[in-house]
Design a protein around this motif. Sequence first.
Motif, PDB file in Angstrom:
ATOM      1  N   VAL A 170       0.834  -1.206   0.000  1.00 26.60           N
ATOM      2  CA  VAL A 170       0.000   0.000   0.000  1.00 26.60           C
ATOM      3  C   VAL A 170       0.868   1.255   0.000  1.00 26.60           C
ATOM      4  O   VAL A 170       1.761   1.401   0.843  1.00 26.60           O
ATOM      5  CB  VAL A 170      -0.945   0.030   1.217  1.00 26.60           C
ATOM      6  N   LEU A 171       0.584   2.148  -0.936  1.00 27.98           N
ATOM      7  CA  LEU A 171       1.176   3.486  -0.960  1.00 27.98           C
ATOM      8  C   LEU A 171       0.056   4.489  -0.730  1.00 27.98           C
ATOM      9  O   LEU A 171      -0.867   4.593  -1.532  1.00 27.98           O
ATOM     10  CB  LEU A 171       1.854   3.750  -2.314  1.00 27.98           C
ATOM     11  N   ILE A 172       0.119   5.209   0.382  1.00 26.72           N
ATOM     12  CA  ILE A 172      -0.896   6.212   0.693  1.00 26.72           C
ATOM     13  C   ILE A 172      -0.559   7.513  -0.024  1.00 26.72           C
ATOM     14  O   ILE A 172       0.578   7.977   0.001  1.00 26.72           O
ATOM     15  CB  ILE A 172      -0.977   6.462   2.214  1.00 26.72           C
ATOM     16  N   ILE A 173      -1.567   8.095  -0.681  1.00 29.11           N
ATOM     17  CA  ILE A 173      -1.454   9.440  -1.236  1.00 29.11           C
ATOM     18  C   ILE A 173      -2.583  10.256  -0.626  1.00 29.11           C
ATOM     19  O   ILE A 173      -3.733   9.852  -0.651  1.00 29.11           O
ATOM     20  CB  ILE A 173      -1.549   9.459  -2.780  1.00 29.11           C
ATOM     21  N   SER A 174      -2.254  11.388  -0.041  1.00 28.95           N
ATOM     22  CA  SER A 174      -3.311  12.163   0.601  1.00 28.95           C
ATOM     23  C   SER A 174      -2.861  13.586   0.874  1.00 28.95           C
ATOM     24  O   SER A 174      -1.684  13.843   1.127  1.00 28.95           O
ATOM     25  CB  SER A 174      -3.739  11.501   1.920  1.00 28.95           C
ATOM     26  N   ALA A 175      -3.831  14.505   0.821  1.00 25.19           N
ATOM     27  CA  ALA A 175      -3.568  15.894   1.187  1.00 25.19           C
ATOM     28  C   ALA A 175      -3.469  16.047   2.699  1.00 25.19           C
ATOM     29  O   ALA A 175      -3.045  17.087   3.188  1.00 25.19           O
ATOM     30  CB  ALA A 175      -4.676  16.791   0.638  1.00 25.19           C
ATOM     31  N   LYS A 176      -3.880  15.029   3.436  1.00 24.36           N
ATOM     32  CA  LYS A 176      -3.764  15.057   4.889  1.00 24.36           C
ATOM     33  C   LYS A 176      -2.311  14.763   5.243  1.00 24.36           C
ATOM     34  O   LYS A 176      -1.916  13.608   5.387  1.00 24.36           O
ATOM     35  CB  LYS A 176      -4.696  14.030   5.523  1.00 24.36           C
ATOM     36  N   ASP A 177      -1.518  15.805   5.335  1.00 24.66           N
ATOM     37  CA  ASP A 177      -0.078  15.624   5.464  1.00 24.66           C
ATOM     38  C   ASP A 177       0.451  15.829   6.884  1.00 24.66           C
ATOM     39  O   ASP A 177       1.639  16.066   7.086  1.00 24.66           O
ATOM     40  CB  ASP A 177       0.675  16.552   4.510  1.00 24.66           C
ATOM     41  N   SER A 178      -0.431  15.751   7.880  1.00 31.11           N
ATOM     42  CA  SER A 178       0.047  15.901   9.253  1.00 31.11           C
ATOM     43  C   SER A 178       0.860  14.670   9.646  1.00 31.11           C
ATOM     44  O   SER A 178       0.681  13.577   9.113  1.00 31.11           O
ATOM     45  CB  SER A 178      -1.125  16.065  10.225  1.00 31.11           C
ATOM     46  N   LEU A 179       1.757  14.868  10.597  1.00 39.56           N
ATOM     47  CA  LEU A 179       2.606  13.770  11.057  1.00 39.56           C
ATOM     48  C   LEU A 179       1.781  12.634  11.639  1.00 39.56           C
ATOM     49  O   LEU A 179       2.082  11.457  11.415  1.00 39.56           O
ATOM     50  CB  LEU A 179       3.607  14.282  12.098  1.00 39.56           C
ATOM     51  N   ASP A 180       0.706  12.959  12.354  1.00 36.64           N
ATOM     52  CA  ASP A 180      -0.131  11.923  12.968  1.00 36.64           C
ATOM     53  C   ASP A 180      -0.755  11.026  11.911  1.00 36.64           C
ATOM     54  O   ASP A 180      -0.793   9.797  12.065  1.00 36.64           O
ATOM     55  CB  ASP A 180      -1.237  12.558  13.820  1.00 36.64           C
ATOM     56  N   ASP A 181      -1.290  11.627  10.832  1.00 37.13           N
ATOM     57  CA  ASP A 181      -1.893  10.823   9.761  1.00 37.13           C
ATOM     58  C   ASP A 181      -0.857   9.922   9.107  1.00 37.13           C
ATOM     59  O   ASP A 181      -1.121   8.758   8.794  1.00 37.13           O
ATOM     60  CB  ASP A 181      -2.507  11.739   8.704  1.00 37.13           C
ATOM     61  N   ARG A 182       0.321  10.477   8.872  1.00 35.05           N
ATOM     62  CA  ARG A 182       1.373   9.703   8.214  1.00 35.05           C
ATOM     63  C   ARG A 182       1.807   8.529   9.083  1.00 35.05           C
ATOM     64  O   ARG A 182       1.912   7.396   8.605  1.00 35.05           O
ATOM     65  CB  ARG A 182       2.562  10.607   7.924  1.00 35.05           C
ATOM     66  N   LEU A 183       2.041   8.795  10.361  1.00 33.81           N
ATOM     67  CA  LEU A 183       2.484   7.733  11.267  1.00 33.81           C
ATOM     68  C   LEU A 183       1.405   6.674  11.453  1.00 33.81           C
ATOM     69  O   LEU A 183       1.707   5.476  11.524  1.00 33.81           O
ATOM     70  CB  LEU A 183       2.875   8.326  12.620  1.00 33.81           C
ATOM     71  N   LYS A 184       0.149   7.102  11.535  1.00 39.93           N
ATOM     72  CA  LYS A 184      -0.933   6.136  11.707  1.00 39.93           C
ATOM     73  C   LYS A 184      -1.041   5.224  10.499  1.00 39.93           C
ATOM     74  O   LYS A 184      -1.216   4.007  10.638  1.00 39.93           O
ATOM     75  CB  LYS A 184      -2.265   6.857  11.924  1.00 39.93           C
ATOM     76  N   GLY A 185      -0.922   5.796   9.289  1.00 37.47           N
ATOM     77  CA  GLY A 185      -0.985   4.985   8.084  1.00 37.47           C
ATOM     78  C   GLY A 185       0.139   3.969   8.015  1.00 37.47           C
ATOM     79  O   GLY A 185      -0.084   2.789   7.714  1.00 37.47           O
ATOM     80  N   LEU A 186       1.350   4.400   8.327  1.00 37.64           N
ATOM     81  CA  LEU A 186       2.495   3.490   8.300  1.00 37.64           C
ATOM     82  C   LEU A 186       2.386   2.449   9.410  1.00 37.64           C
ATOM     83  O   LEU A 186       2.729   1.276   9.215  1.00 37.64           O
ATOM     84  CB  LEU A 186       3.795   4.285   8.432  1.00 37.64           C
ATOM     85  N   ASP A 187       1.886   2.869  10.568  1.00 39.43           N
ATOM     86  CA  ASP A 187       1.727   1.940  11.688  1.00 39.43           C
ATOM     87  C   ASP A 187       0.665   0.881  11.393  1.00 39.43           C
ATOM     88  O   ASP A 187       0.752  -0.251  11.873  1.00 39.43           O
ATOM     89  CB  ASP A 187       1.352   2.722  12.951  1.00 39.43           C
ATOM     90  N   GLU A 188      -0.335   1.253  10.595  1.00 35.65           N
ATOM     91  CA  GLU A 188      -1.410   0.313  10.252  1.00 35.65           C
ATOM     92  C   GLU A 188      -1.024  -0.637   9.123  1.00 35.65           C
ATOM     93  O   GLU A 188      -1.794  -1.510   8.758  1.00 35.65           O
ATOM     94  CB  GLU A 188      -2.663   1.087   9.857  1.00 35.65           C
ATOM     95  N   GLY A 189       0.173  -0.452   8.551  1.00 34.13           N
ATOM     96  CA  GLY A 189       0.635  -1.422   7.556  1.00 34.13           C
ATOM     97  C   GLY A 189       0.953  -0.880   6.184  1.00 34.13           C
ATOM     98  O   GLY A 189       1.349  -1.641   5.297  1.00 34.13           O
ATOM     99  N   ALA A 190       0.781   0.433   5.965  1.00 35.23           N
ATOM    100  CA  ALA A 190       1.134   0.993   4.658  1.00 35.23           C
ATOM    101  C   ALA A 190       2.648   0.930   4.462  1.00 35.23           C
ATOM    102  O   ALA A 190       3.419   0.989   5.422  1.00 35.23           O
ATOM    103  CB  ALA A 190       0.661   2.447   4.559  1.00 35.23           C
ATOM    104  N   ASP A 191       3.080   0.829   3.220  1.00 35.68           N
ATOM    105  CA  ASP A 191       4.504   0.718   2.909  1.00 35.68           C
ATOM    106  C   ASP A 191       5.167   2.076   2.704  1.00 35.68           C
ATOM    107  O   ASP A 191       6.375   2.212   2.895  1.00 35.68           O
ATOM    108  CB  ASP A 191       4.691  -0.134   1.649  1.00 35.68           C
ATOM    109  N   ASP A 192       4.392   3.075   2.297  1.00 33.83           N
ATOM    110  CA  ASP A 192       4.960   4.393   2.051  1.00 33.83           C
ATOM    111  C   ASP A 192       3.830   5.414   2.049  1.00 33.83           C
ATOM    112  O   ASP A 192       2.645   5.061   1.963  1.00 33.83           O
ATOM    113  CB  ASP A 192       5.700   4.418   0.713  1.00 33.83           C
TER     114      ASP A 192
END
Length: 227
Positions: free
Chosen positions: A75-97
């Motif tokens: 999974v590669l997440i692309i999103s305008a939600k660029d806060s650190l919390d969103d990024r860390l949560k996505g990676l913590d939930e299993g996204a690859d980048d």
Amino acid sequence: MKILIIEDNPELTQNMVSYLQGENILCETVANLFDAQDKLLSFQYDCIVLDLMLPDGNGLEILDFIKNKKLSTNVLIISAKDSLDDRLKGLDEGADDYLPKPFHLSELLARLRAIYRRSRLGGSDQLVFNEISLDTALIQVKVAENILDLTKKEFDLLLFFITNKNRVIGKEAIAQHLWGDYTDDLANFDFVYQHVKNLRKKISQAGGNDYIKTVYGIGYKFDPNVS
């Protein structure tokens, strides 16, 4: 590489598809969580390009869905939600980048290729199996140092076989991986046989072993034990 783009912006989706298909990446698209889950249950993908802000929910729900269904995909997440919390949560939930919007399409391509190299090719553009070597950057195959004259589909087919060696792969799965999910509606998959036949012939003529075995009534298996 076959990917699923989960994005509700039609203009961005079309731009990504046009660019990535020009780089020999097969793209399927959906615009919401419901259709994405249906696709993921029905078909296989090497990678998912996932937007977080979707009309029927948060894209992070897809990560939970993948985990709960034990699906094998990146999974590669692309999103305008660029806060650190969103990024860390996505990676913590299993996204690859995570690639924040807006982004250059060339960077999207580079991120996808990097994920594919890490997950399927051991971190390299080179894939070597006995006398067969593939260069995924150059789209080139050598057998005992002889360069094969392969079509793009034949190259993708060989890569698919080697990265799934020892697995029996149905004709339908091969068709979907190389030609897209629309093949699910076809009455037969005879065209797969012809591509496999051509690939086996070219490898044999170059001095390679015939690792591709027919599993009658099902499909094919890349058997590493052939000598």
